[in-house]
Write a protein that holds these residues in place. Sequence first.
Motif, PDB file in Angstrom:
ATOM      1  N   ILE A  91       0.879  -1.167   0.000  1.00 18.11           N
ATOM      2  CA  ILE A  91       0.000   0.000   0.000  1.00 18.11           C
ATOM      3  C   ILE A  91       0.915   1.215   0.000  1.00 18.11           C
ATOM      4  CG2 ILE A  91      -1.755   1.280   1.260  1.00 18.11           C
ATOM      5  CD1 ILE A  91      -2.529  -1.433   2.553  1.00 18.11           C
ATOM      6  N   PHE A  92       0.690   2.094  -0.946  1.00 18.67           N
ATOM      7  CA  PHE A  92       1.628   3.199  -1.114  1.00 18.67           C
ATOM      8  C   PHE A  92       1.286   4.397  -0.241  1.00 18.67           C
ATOM      9  CE2 PHE A  92       2.403   0.769  -4.905  1.00 18.67           C
ATOM     10  CZ  PHE A  92       3.775   0.864  -5.035  1.00 18.67           C
ATOM     11  N   GLN A  93       2.293   5.246  -0.101  1.00 14.52           N
ATOM     12  CA  GLN A  93       2.147   6.413   0.761  1.00 14.52           C
ATOM     13  C   GLN A  93       1.137   7.411   0.210  1.00 14.52           C
ATOM     14  OE1 GLN A  93       5.735   8.643   1.117  1.00 14.52           O
ATOM     15  NE2 GLN A  93       4.882  10.035   2.616  1.00 14.52           N
ATOM     16  N   ASP A  94       1.336   7.794  -1.043  1.00 15.05           N
ATOM     17  CA  ASP A  94       0.522   8.856  -1.603  1.00 15.05           C
ATOM     18  C   ASP A  94      -0.599   8.226  -2.425  1.00 15.05           C
ATOM     19  OD1 ASP A  94      -0.630  10.883  -2.934  1.00 15.05           O
ATOM     20  OD2 ASP A  94       1.227  11.858  -3.546  1.00 15.05           O
ATOM     21  N   PRO A  95      -1.825   8.255  -1.887  1.00 18.25           N
ATOM     22  CA  PRO A  95      -2.892   7.547  -2.590  1.00 18.25           C
ATOM     23  C   PRO A  95      -3.277   8.228  -3.894  1.00 18.25           C
ATOM     24  CG  PRO A  95      -3.791   8.739  -0.740  1.00 18.25           C
ATOM     25  CD  PRO A  95      -2.308   8.908  -0.676  1.00 18.25           C
ATOM     26  N   ILE A 170       1.434  -7.698   3.621  1.00 15.13           N
ATOM     27  CA  ILE A 170       1.293  -6.396   2.966  1.00 15.13           C
ATOM     28  C   ILE A 170       2.327  -5.427   3.526  1.00 15.13           C
ATOM     29  CG2 ILE A 170      -0.223  -4.416   2.545  1.00 15.13           C
ATOM     30  CD1 ILE A 170      -2.584  -6.209   2.562  1.00 15.13           C
ATOM     31  N   VAL A 171       3.051  -4.804   2.650  1.00 15.86           N
ATOM     32  CA  VAL A 171       3.951  -3.727   3.042  1.00 15.86           C
ATOM     33  C   VAL A 171       3.146  -2.443   3.017  1.00 15.86           C
ATOM     34  CG1 VAL A 171       5.999  -2.419   2.407  1.00 15.86           C
ATOM     35  CG2 VAL A 171       5.962  -4.890   2.066  1.00 15.86           C
ATOM     36  N   CYS A 172       2.998  -1.800   4.161  1.00 17.90           N
ATOM     37  CA  CYS A 172       2.277  -0.533   4.210  1.00 17.90           C
ATOM     38  C   CYS A 172       3.318   0.581   4.241  1.00 17.90           C
ATOM     39  CB  CYS A 172       1.402  -0.452   5.455  1.00 17.90           C
ATOM     40  SG  CYS A 172       0.265  -1.818   5.640  1.00 17.90           S
ATOM     41  N   ASP A 173       3.501   1.234   3.116  1.00 18.71           N
ATOM     42  CA  ASP A 173       4.528   2.263   3.026  1.00 18.71           C
ATOM     43  C   ASP A 173       3.922   3.612   3.392  1.00 18.71           C
ATOM     44  OD1 ASP A 173       6.692   3.780   2.539  1.00 18.71           O
ATOM     45  OD2 ASP A 173       6.844   3.363   0.406  1.00 18.71           O
ATOM     46  N   GLU A 174       4.018   3.965   4.646  1.00 14.16           N
ATOM     47  CA  GLU A 174       3.433   5.195   5.176  1.00 14.16           C
ATOM     48  C   GLU A 174       2.014   5.413   4.667  1.00 14.16           C
ATOM     49  OE1 GLU A 174       5.761   8.484   5.799  1.00 14.16           O
ATOM     50  OE2 GLU A 174       7.684   7.573   5.279  1.00 14.16           O
ATOM     51  N   SER A 177       0.404   8.740   6.238  1.00 16.85           N
ATOM     52  CA  SER A 177       1.118   9.987   6.519  1.00 16.85           C
ATOM     53  C   SER A 177       0.649  11.148   5.650  1.00 16.85           C
ATOM     54  CB  SER A 177       2.618   9.792   6.357  1.00 16.85           C
ATOM     55  OG  SER A 177       2.900   9.436   5.040  1.00 16.85           O
ATOM     56  N   SER A 178      -0.077  10.878   4.557  1.00 19.31           N
ATOM     57  CA  SER A 178      -0.550  12.014   3.761  1.00 19.31           C
ATOM     58  C   SER A 178      -2.035  12.281   4.016  1.00 19.31           C
ATOM     59  CB  SER A 178      -0.301  11.754   2.285  1.00 19.31           C
ATOM     60  OG  SER A 178      -1.003  10.618   1.870  1.00 19.31           O
ATOM     61  N   LEU A 179      -2.550  11.733   5.110  1.00 21.71           N
ATOM     62  CA  LEU A 179      -3.978  11.918   5.387  1.00 21.71           C
ATOM     63  C   LEU A 179      -4.188  12.791   6.630  1.00 21.71           C
ATOM     64  CD1 LEU A 179      -5.112   8.206   4.952  1.00 21.71           C
ATOM     65  CD2 LEU A 179      -5.152   9.999   3.241  1.00 21.71           C
ATOM     66  N   ASP A 180      -5.368  13.343   6.717  1.00 24.24           N
ATOM     67  CA  ASP A 180      -5.756  14.085   7.916  1.00 24.24           C
ATOM     68  C   ASP A 180      -5.772  13.154   9.120  1.00 24.24           C
ATOM     69  OD1 ASP A 180      -6.106  16.336   6.557  1.00 24.24           O
ATOM     70  OD2 ASP A 180      -8.291  16.280   6.515  1.00 24.24           O
TER      71      ASP A 180
END
Lengths: 324, 302
Positions: A91-95, A170-174, A177-180
């Motif tokens: 799962i990537f950082q910046d959706p 699953i690798v959760c890559d931040e 961190s880009s969410l409220d």
Amino acid sequence: MSDNILEVKNLIKHFKSKNGTLHAVDDVSFSIKRGQTLGLVGESGCGKSTIGRLILGLHQATSGEILFNGQDICKMNKKQIHDLRKDLQIIFQDPFASLNPRMSIGEIIGEPLLIYKKVKRAELDSEVRRLMDVVGLSKRFINSYPHELDGGRRQRVGIARALSLNPQFIVCDEPVSSLDVSIQAQVLNLLKDLQAEYGLTYLFITHDLSVVKYFSDKIAVMYLGQLVEIAESDELFKKTVHPYTQALLSAIPAPNIRQKMQRVKLIGELTSPIDPEPGCRFAKRCLYSQAQCVGQDLEFKDFGNSHFCSCCRADELLNTTISQ
Amino acid sequence: MNTTIIPSKNQRSEIIPEKKKKSQLVSIWKRLRKNKLAVAGLVILTFIILSAAFANALFDYNTVVIQQNAADRLQPPSAKHWLGTDELGRDILARIVHGARVSIPIAFTTILIATIVGGLIGAISGYGSKRVDNIIMRIMDIFLAIPGILLSIAIVAALGPSLRNLLIAISIANIPPFARIVRASVLSIRNEEFIEAARAIGANDLRIIFKHIIPNSMAPVIVQATLCIAGSILEIAALSFIGLGIQPPAPEWGAMLSGGRQYIRYAWWICAFPGIAIMLTILSLNLLGDGLRDALDPKLKN
């Protein structure tokens, strides 16, 4: 099959750059037990995401081993890595950046299913709808495009895509961190629920220790490509050994406004990861650094309870902090 | 169990109807329609293409367009000849309408060839290794160093003036700019995170190129193509003007300009109307191209 779903052994990833060799990941070893979560913490540019991508086989490791269910990912050919992706997702950082702006939500979630021919074309739509339901995404978005969704919903799309192949890991890559902050809690709860439901194992990469405390069974702290401390989550918060971890922990905002916190303030910036000198890489910013810290390579010391730390003055520091 | 879902959410989703599946084309058209200038360009262009398509119904080629008529030489615009006649007594309106039949198909074909060939070269260059990229782009630089029109002249002069050679010449002259644009756009997209995401879900190179890179790099190419069609029409006219393009008596806008040049002092209409035809076509294509530039961005709200 062993208890560890993933074992990383002496993993090294160097990037060649104009000014020298960039040591993105230097001799990192850890393991994750099935169904657990390892939180990987560190500041920007310390190699957290690189580890995630190495595990996914998106980058080729310079040396070292990544054993997934006992098989070494680094030695796999294209075909094997292709098969591996069914069990290993990210799962990537910046959706926003990680979703193709020209594909609808339904197409994005359905793409892995199509690639692996997991469902027949006729059943694709219902499977996509089921996945959207699983991640709590209203089905009316199936024909929307990513830019029409807010950050939290976009991240749910990313989670649904990762889940579509029914992975074990699953690798959760931040991922938050880009969410409220309010949305962060929703997404974290969702990830926890999914873990309980599907028995997922997570590598949770983040720079936010308050998130990782809530989320992880085990925490690994990285600094400039090296692991500096790794321990069970509670253990790490109770008995912090490495000065860098102490500094990180002291930076967690306290929910209680009256609580007096002693913040360890770090001076200076991250030193360059290009051709670093041997010895403790944190020494230049460390409050306790001495001559013995630099020059010689460090070793991981065991503090019991599978608590490891690389600080060469750890024993003395531990005694002083306890005596305080 | 799941604390993340607001209780009312599931009910709400039933109240708000699901969005209809709409293709990208529909939403692009919706956005384009809002741009008045682009619509104006589209209307003019449609008018020109339609009149070219039905040219034979409007004016007979053999009896009106190329038949010389000494009695009607250099007639000013009148009820009989709306745009006047040329030095050989041929109706200018008829020749302009039939001229569009030459210019527009050639222009579209040349740009189609240039887009496909240039796009392929650019995509290989952008997606391939650094070495391949270097070799291809330096060759393109050599082509770019020569002005397009000069390159076309040289190719036509070498191969001899004919319709086919004109096509080849203008296509070749237009390949390098397309290769550059596609390469730049592929380079910027291949490092996007969604490409890495596609790789993570097991997409192979072909799928990544065709499903992820090409749809996202098409916008600048389509815009460039519309603008280049205008340039191509101008090039055909220019080559015909200097006698390397369409040969008389076939009507062609550039050739008509060139033929009327000697009479411009006392028969301005011979030059003016083909010139206006060229200008209008190019203007409409440029307006449309500018409109498409905005309409093709999916991030702009409807």
